[in-house]
Design an enzyme around this catalytic site. Structure first.
Site, PDB file in Angstrom:
ATOM      1  N   GLY A  89     -15.024   2.076  -3.821  1.00 47.21           N
ATOM      2  CA  GLY A  89     -13.889   3.132  -3.797  1.00 47.21           C
ATOM      3  C   GLY A  89     -14.640   4.556  -3.943  1.00 47.21           C
ATOM      4  O   GLY A  89     -13.754   5.514  -4.421  1.00 47.21           O
ATOM      5  N   GLY A  90     -15.655   4.797  -3.624  1.00 45.48           N
ATOM      6  CA  GLY A  90     -16.308   6.149  -3.563  1.00 45.48           C
ATOM      7  C   GLY A  90     -17.232   6.125  -4.937  1.00 45.48           C
ATOM      8  O   GLY A  90     -18.065   7.018  -4.929  1.00 45.48           O
ATOM      9  N   TYR A  99       0.869  -1.100   0.064  1.00 48.84           N
ATOM     10  CA  TYR A  99      -0.066  -0.095   0.082  1.00 48.84           C
ATOM     11  C   TYR A  99       0.766   1.240  -0.017  1.00 48.84           C
ATOM     12  O   TYR A  99       1.695   1.453   0.726  1.00 48.84           O
ATOM     13  CB  TYR A  99      -0.929  -0.166   1.020  1.00 48.84           C
ATOM     14  CG  TYR A  99      -2.237  -1.100   1.150  1.00 48.84           C
ATOM     15  CD1 TYR A  99      -2.419  -1.531  -0.249  1.00 48.84           C
ATOM     16  CD2 TYR A  99      -3.118  -1.256   2.027  1.00 48.84           C
ATOM     17  CE1 TYR A  99      -3.322  -2.571  -0.426  1.00 48.84           C
ATOM     18  CE2 TYR A  99      -4.129  -1.948   1.805  1.00 48.84           C
ATOM     19  CZ  TYR A  99      -4.345  -3.045   0.732  1.00 48.84           C
ATOM     20  OH  TYR A  99      -5.467  -3.586   0.362  1.00 48.84           O
TER      21      TYR A  99
HETATM   22  P1  NAP Z   1     -14.168   2.477  -0.042  1.00 50.30           P
HETATM   23  O1  NAP Z   1     -14.757   2.804   1.414  1.00 50.30           O
HETATM   24  O2  NAP Z   1     -15.017   1.553  -0.946  1.00 50.30           O
HETATM   25  O3  NAP Z   1     -13.766   3.616  -0.888  1.00 50.30           O
HETATM   26  C1  NAP Z   1     -13.113   4.753  -0.167  1.00 50.30           C
HETATM   27  C2  NAP Z   1     -13.274   5.947  -0.923  1.00 50.30           C
HETATM   28  O4  NAP Z   1     -14.599   6.263  -1.117  1.00 50.30           O
HETATM   29  C3  NAP Z   1     -12.241   7.001  -0.447  1.00 50.30           C
HETATM   30  O5  NAP Z   1     -11.885   7.866  -1.592  1.00 50.30           O
HETATM   31  C4  NAP Z   1     -13.653   7.899   0.317  1.00 50.30           C
HETATM   32  O6  NAP Z   1     -13.282   9.204   0.141  1.00 50.30           O
HETATM   33  C5  NAP Z   1     -14.767   7.689  -0.645  1.00 50.30           C
HETATM   34  N1  NAP Z   1     -16.090   7.733   0.035  1.00 50.30           N
HETATM   35  C6  NAP Z   1     -16.190   7.096   1.107  1.00 50.30           C
HETATM   36  N2  NAP Z   1     -17.377   7.521   1.867  1.00 50.30           N
HETATM   37  C7  NAP Z   1     -17.919   8.535   0.945  1.00 50.30           C
HETATM   38  C8  NAP Z   1     -19.037   9.244   0.749  1.00 50.30           C
HETATM   39  N3  NAP Z   1     -19.899   9.192   1.743  1.00 50.30           N
HETATM   40  N4  NAP Z   1     -19.306  10.128  -0.127  1.00 50.30           N
HETATM   41  C9  NAP Z   1     -18.277  10.139  -0.877  1.00 50.30           C
HETATM   42  N5  NAP Z   1     -17.119   9.455  -1.272  1.00 50.30           N
HETATM   43  C10 NAP Z   1     -16.857   8.707  -0.086  1.00 50.30           C
HETATM   44  O7  NAP Z   1     -13.099   1.594   0.379  1.00 50.30           O
HETATM   45  P2  NAP Z   1     -11.652   1.164  -0.340  1.00 50.30           P
HETATM   46  O8  NAP Z   1     -10.820   2.477   0.251  1.00 50.30           O
HETATM   47  O9  NAP Z   1     -11.680   1.303  -1.884  1.00 50.30           O
HETATM   48  O10 NAP Z   1     -11.076   0.069   0.431  1.00 50.30           O
HETATM   49  C11 NAP Z   1     -11.096  -0.196   1.756  1.00 50.30           C
HETATM   50  C12 NAP Z   1     -10.169  -1.018   2.192  1.00 50.30           C
HETATM   51  O11 NAP Z   1     -10.173  -2.063   1.440  1.00 50.30           O
HETATM   52  C13 NAP Z   1      -8.531  -0.599   1.750  1.00 50.30           C
HETATM   53  O12 NAP Z   1      -8.133   0.441   2.634  1.00 50.30           O
HETATM   54  C14 NAP Z   1      -7.973  -1.632   1.865  1.00 50.30           C
HETATM   55  O13 NAP Z   1      -7.415  -1.883   2.990  1.00 50.30           O
HETATM   56  C15 NAP Z   1      -8.748  -2.748   1.418  1.00 50.30           C
HETATM   57  N6  NAP Z   1      -8.467  -3.303   0.001  1.00 50.30           N
HETATM   58  C16 NAP Z   1      -8.193  -4.499  -0.211  1.00 50.30           C
HETATM   59  C17 NAP Z   1      -7.870  -4.907  -1.545  1.00 50.30           C
HETATM   60  C18 NAP Z   1      -7.635  -6.336  -1.851  1.00 50.30           C
HETATM   61  O14 NAP Z   1      -7.270  -6.747  -2.837  1.00 50.30           O
HETATM   62  N7  NAP Z   1      -7.754  -7.184  -0.719  1.00 50.30           N
HETATM   63  C19 NAP Z   1      -8.051  -4.127  -2.529  1.00 50.30           C
HETATM   64  C20 NAP Z   1      -8.624  -2.731  -2.404  1.00 50.30           C
HETATM   65  C21 NAP Z   1      -8.714  -2.290  -1.266  1.00 50.30           C
HETATM   66  P3  NAP Z   1     -12.943  10.174   1.432  1.00 50.30           P
HETATM   67  O15 NAP Z   1     -11.380   9.665   1.941  1.00 50.30           O
HETATM   68  O16 NAP Z   1     -12.756  11.658   1.117  1.00 50.30           O
HETATM   69  O17 NAP Z   1     -13.918   9.828   2.558  1.00 50.30           O
END
Ligand code: NAP
Length: 299
Positions: free
Chosen positions: A214-215, A53
């Protein structure tokens, strides 16, 4: 005889927090520590990492923050991953973006994660993505050693098919405790391809990455995203809550016991997600989201 490591299921919080985007949050170590403390205060004790990461930087940023208050270590469960080789500025030795599940790599990766996270042990180590070259016997030997040395308590996988999961499990004495896969109202594939059924059959907790796509769920402009946004908005109004809380409730409603891994770096959003855990959705509500995502009625 092989060492028996802890034969328990998933030990973690109902929802987890991910640190994939930690570098983008541009936090000082003190701010990162504040964020970690806020997670724990909200009862979100399972914190998700991976060696790669932030171009191999995020674990170290987290470790620097944790060093400011090392006593917090035992109040959380640290999940991290290994197995992807990612060419990046900090790893000029890596030429090809690929996977490596040789024992030597797994062991070295864990040592690096421990040093970066400034921890004595990892709660759960996941193999990040399946590899056609993965030798399950060799992985099992590496897991045994890591457990025996006290470096890792539990093991799991990520993005594995049920068959790939079974292959690795067949060589292990203790159950894999999770398969972390993409699950959200915009990513229905693993609801239907047997992944969740398989985990439920074996009483293994699924972790959901990118639970808000991812948002994309809130900002996406595709037809599918717009259909889902409309329903989420309607349900949020009906229940007097936020759209993201409906999504958390939708994932938790599934009988497999999904643990969503939240991705925002904003405490308010995590707090809202935690509140969303108490919203109950009727089966009608749940299927309205499903149908909106599919773009057609169920058969
Ligand atoms: P997510 O919660 O789907 O997306 C987060 C993104 O969405 C951030 O950019 C956030 O912006 C935005 N967001 C959240 N709430 C929002 C809202 N109410 N309105 C507008 N935008 C919003 O999760 P993710 O970050 O993609 O993934 C979560 C975790 O999963 C990662 O940190 C990682 O630990 C894990 N992951 C694992 C894999 C794998 O292959 N195992 C792959 C990808 C991710 P803000 O920060 O501005 O709130």
């Amino acid at each position: 005889m092989r060492h028996q490591y802890h034969p328990l299921g998933f030990e973690g919080s109902r929802i987890a927090q991910g640190f994939w985007r930690l570098q983008e949050w541009n936090m000082t170590s003190e701010e990162t520590l504040g964020f970690i403390q806020a997670c724990l205060d909200l009862g979100v004790t399972t914190l998700d990492h991976a060696d790669i990461y932030g171009g191999y930087q995020c674990e170290a940023l987290f470790g620097k923050a944790l060093k400011l208050q090392p006593a917090l270590r035992d109040k959380m469960e640290i999940v991290t991953k290994c197995g992807i080789l990612l060419p990046s500025e900090s790893r000029p030795d890596i030429q090809v973006h690929r996977y490596d599940y040789r024992a030597e790599h797994i062991l070295a990766s864990v040592d690096k994660s421990l040093a970066n996270l400034q921890c004595e042990y990892i709660d759960t180590l996941l193999l990040h993505r399946p590899s056609p070259l993965m030798d399950a016997d060799e992985v099992a030997q590496a897991f045994d050693l890591l457990f025996t040395l006290g470096k890792v308590k539990y093991f799991g996988v990520s993005n594995f098919t049920p068959r790939q999961f079974d292959l690795l499990q067949s060589r292990l004495d203790a159950p894999l405790i999770t398969n972390q896969v993409e699950l959200s109202p915009l990513a229905l594939q693993h609801f239907e391809d047997g992944t969740l059924d398989h985990l439920q059959q074996h009483a293994v907790t699924p972790m959901a990455w990118s639970p808000f796509a991812g948002g994309e769920l809130f900002s996406g402009s595709s037809e599918k995203a717009k259909r889902v946004q409309t329903i989420l908005n309607d349900l949020a109004q009906e229940k007097n809550c936020e759209m993201d809380q409906i999504v958390v409730a939708w994932l938790l409603r599934h009988p497999a016991g999904i643990c969503p891994v939240m991705g925002s770096g904003k405490v308010a959003r995590l707090a809202a997600a935690v509140d969303g855990m108490s919203i109950s959705l009727s089966d009608d509500d749940w299927f309205r989201i499903w149908i909106a995502s599919q773009g057609q009625p169920v058969p």
